[in-house]
Scaffold this active site. Sequence first.
Site, PDB file in Angstrom:
ATOM      1  N   GLU A   1     -27.700 -12.191  -0.366  1.00 51.31           N
ATOM      2  CA  GLU A   1     -28.241 -13.182   0.562  1.00 51.31           C
ATOM      3  C   GLU A   1     -27.991 -12.647   1.962  1.00 51.31           C
ATOM      4  O   GLU A   1     -26.859 -12.671   2.452  1.00 51.31           O
ATOM      5  CB  GLU A   1     -27.554 -14.537   0.336  1.00 51.31           C
ATOM      6  CG  GLU A   1     -27.835 -15.142  -1.037  1.00 51.31           C
ATOM      7  CD  GLU A   1     -29.167 -15.890  -1.087  1.00 51.31           C
ATOM      8  OE1 GLU A   1     -29.643 -16.356  -0.027  1.00 51.31           O
ATOM      9  OE2 GLU A   1     -29.732 -15.998  -2.191  1.00 51.31           O
TER      10      GLU A   1
ATOM     11  N   CYS B   1     -27.975 -18.627   8.851  1.00 50.67           N
ATOM     12  CA  CYS B   1     -28.877 -17.560   8.410  1.00 50.67           C
ATOM     13  C   CYS B   1     -30.341 -17.979   8.400  1.00 50.67           C
ATOM     14  O   CYS B   1     -31.229 -17.136   8.530  1.00 50.67           O
ATOM     15  CB  CYS B   1     -28.466 -17.055   7.027  1.00 50.67           C
ATOM     16  SG  CYS B   1     -28.219 -18.377   5.832  1.00 50.67           S
TER      17      CYS B   1
END
Lengths: 468, 471
Positions: A209, A243
């Site tokens: 990720e 993010c």
Amino acid sequence: NPYAGLVSHLRAAWLSGRTRPMEYRMAQLEALGRFLDEKKQDILDATAADMGKPSFEAYFTEILLCKNELNDTLNNLSHWMKDEHVDKNLVTQLDSAFIRKDPYGVVLIIAPWNYPIHLLLVPLIGAIAAGNCVVVKPSETSRNTERLVAEMLTCYLDNDCFAVVTAGVQETTRLLENKFDYIFFTGTSSVGRIVMTAAAKHLTPVTLELGGKNPCYVSDTCDVKNVARRVAWGRFFNAGQTCIAPDYVLCSVEMQEKLMPALREAITEFFGSNPQESPDFGRIVGDKQFRRIRALLCSGRVAIGGQTDEKERYIAPTVLADVLPSDPAMQEEIFGPILPIVVVANMDEAIDFINARPRPLAIYAFSCDSKVVKQVLERTSSGGFCGNDTLMHLTLTSLPFGGIGNSGLGKYHGKFTFDTFTHHRSCLHRNMGLETLNTLRYPPYSQQKLGLLTATFEIKRKGMCTLL
Amino acid sequence: NPYVELVSRLRAAWLSGRTRPMEYRVAQLEALGRFLDEKKQDILDATALDMGKPPFEAEFSEILLCKNELHETLNNLSHWVKDEQVDRSLATQLDSAFIRKDPYGVVLIIGSWNYPIHLLLGPLIGAIAAGNCAIIKPSEMTKNTERLVAEVLPGYVDKDCFAVVTADVQETTRLLENKFDYIFFTGTSCSPTVGRIMMTAAAKHLTPMTLEMGGKNPCYVSDTCDVKNVARRVAWGRFFNAGQTCIAPDYVLCSVEMQEKLLPALREAIADFYGPNPQESPDFGRMVGDKHFQRVQALLRSGRVAIGGQTDEKERYIAPTVLVDVQPSDPIMQEEIFGPILPIVVVANMDEAIDFINSLERPLAVYAFSSDDKVVKQVLERTSSGGFCGNDTLMHVTLTSLPFGGIGSSGLGMYHGKFTFDTFTHHRGCLHRNMGLETLNTLRYPPYSQQKLGIVRAASEVKRKGACTLL
């Protein structure tokens, strides 16, 4: 290797089969729930100390969203774990054909600092649910949370099967030399490459990720006030250290003119006239990161904010106008409370701009015209997508969360996390008798046998009927 | 880099969006179907030349099983490509939440030599179905099939979007330096080293991958079984394609009593299948190359030859062979055999068999034979492998509804049927909200308050349901 002993200890526990029974997994997961309940205040305090995370935000992301994942998993685990029976062909009609959900074994989860409990626990929930043993490594950058996890989480879990390792960069490199059966990493793309290269040595499957610059296209047809609030919320939540935060805005010069006062108003509504005094606005996690982000301010023109305070690691909610693609703020993921606006002529130019760059974790498109939103979705590629809002797609456990290209590989949340840590083992259980059914396949071969074999094995093409 | 231009040409075609419409994908897939129909004889001839593949076997694995994958895909593609609507939370009730099936882009498929058409087309079908452009690299080991694919396949598909590359090891290394959006690699009887090299190359570009590798697939035969049936099923699985099958039973584990019973049954099965001199049977294959022949021949120095053991270097023929009294330390137990030799390793009981299996690398398949279902289930439960079949060999891969893939050194990822489509698809989480209805959002904005938090929690939380086990 300093971790060889730990890893073999967990591997022995894994081979003992202790983590397999559903009752065991449920008990460990419920213990995680108690950790979140009983240590709630400690978590709020630690994340506040680490990055000035407002307790509302910390409660929402570190406690509530984690408990949602936990409850979704506990509610459905018995169903997810079951053998999945599948369609059979003519030959196997009398057999048992199913997908067995096997754990991988001993897995490693490496978490980042920005949502230090969430990005550790959510993968962990799936790993435990799937029956694995786990080594978790919290981020050394969020020191207080790291200490909390190392000292307190272990009290809630079976220490023979779950371990917390605290490690800096060097030590993590040594940790990665060990063989794991799955590695789940959340962090930057450059470290992602290092992790995948280390995993390659053992052919270990990975989920990465990572991050990227998440573009936010704002069309000329929109409710400017709503757009400004939703974009400001997504950008300044956790002081920009998210993010999937909208990284930069693409819009026409006219829209930039309209957005500016709306953004100014939203920021004032959210954080007051002096955000540095607001209890609801975070800080940058460390000095290095603070200086990195501050340097990005020399891009375009500061239209809103721009103030900084090194002692507090405070950077004001900032909007930069007239930013050029060559400016510093457009060369890297910002990961801070700065929103650059890059002017484009129209939607086509915005789409070309997005496609000329590495594929991001999220793409945002704002328009009252659904067709515009759909076109941006259709003609771009990203981990995830949200039309007319920011961040919200992450809150649905039913949507897979993950990147593509530089922003990552693999996906999780909800059942997708369970599936990530599960080996889907194809199984066929046939009858010891009924040998006549098999004779067609044996030599000596003949055209007749082939014809009959084909009839029993083949999948025919159905009549054309498009349901699109 | 000699492949830079090819890759950018395909990338330009990809960016043009040409491979996205369903009509396009269906047309390309139907063209693959015509390739399999019109070039059937050429495929049978090429694989016969490459490894003496009996036409029956070639028609079954290279044509029939490929057409099954094709039809399965064509029958269901319109359903698979659709946006998948998902459950929503209270906060998102009025929104559109769905999973969009996006292609990855330009993908690379590297095939293997043992089922050279099947292992290339199987992944390609899914890659095309998912809307990607693809470069396919057939194995250089099977020269005739490689030539067939390189010369004939491009005539059927859109050359701007699909390209065949012929390359040896060096050239493949250069090919891998390019950035692909997905890499699908099938490697056979090669050490995990090759898989590691592939994944390390992919890591440079953060390219996701599927690795279909191999391993030593154990075959446990319990004392309670129909020996004759077991012998036939195991012999079939072992000697199909002269043993050159990634999921072939690699070695047998059984008691010394069962070994005594199995031998005559295996002898009978082999004679039934191939006659008294298998070298004369048209239904038994050959080793693919001299190097492979020599490697497999060297493994004969293990245990004691109980059946077969004859070889003929000129024909690259190795007889269907059974070795007994094989020790775990023997040469044949050190690597994947990938040839027509079946070693039998004696164990005391099922527990010892399971421990033996678990002491080795996790294989692509585990086989267990027993009339007692509990025995089969225990072996399944207490071992880990890519796939599993009870009371037969190979058959689990013929079901397009079962995911096919390895674990640990036998591979990562899975495919067949919809799983291939999913392999080459990026599942993109999408939420499409309303431009208005802003009041729904006010609770989440600063200034924060306990009251807001309480309501946000109520609107977003997933509650724990009453405990009710359905197991």
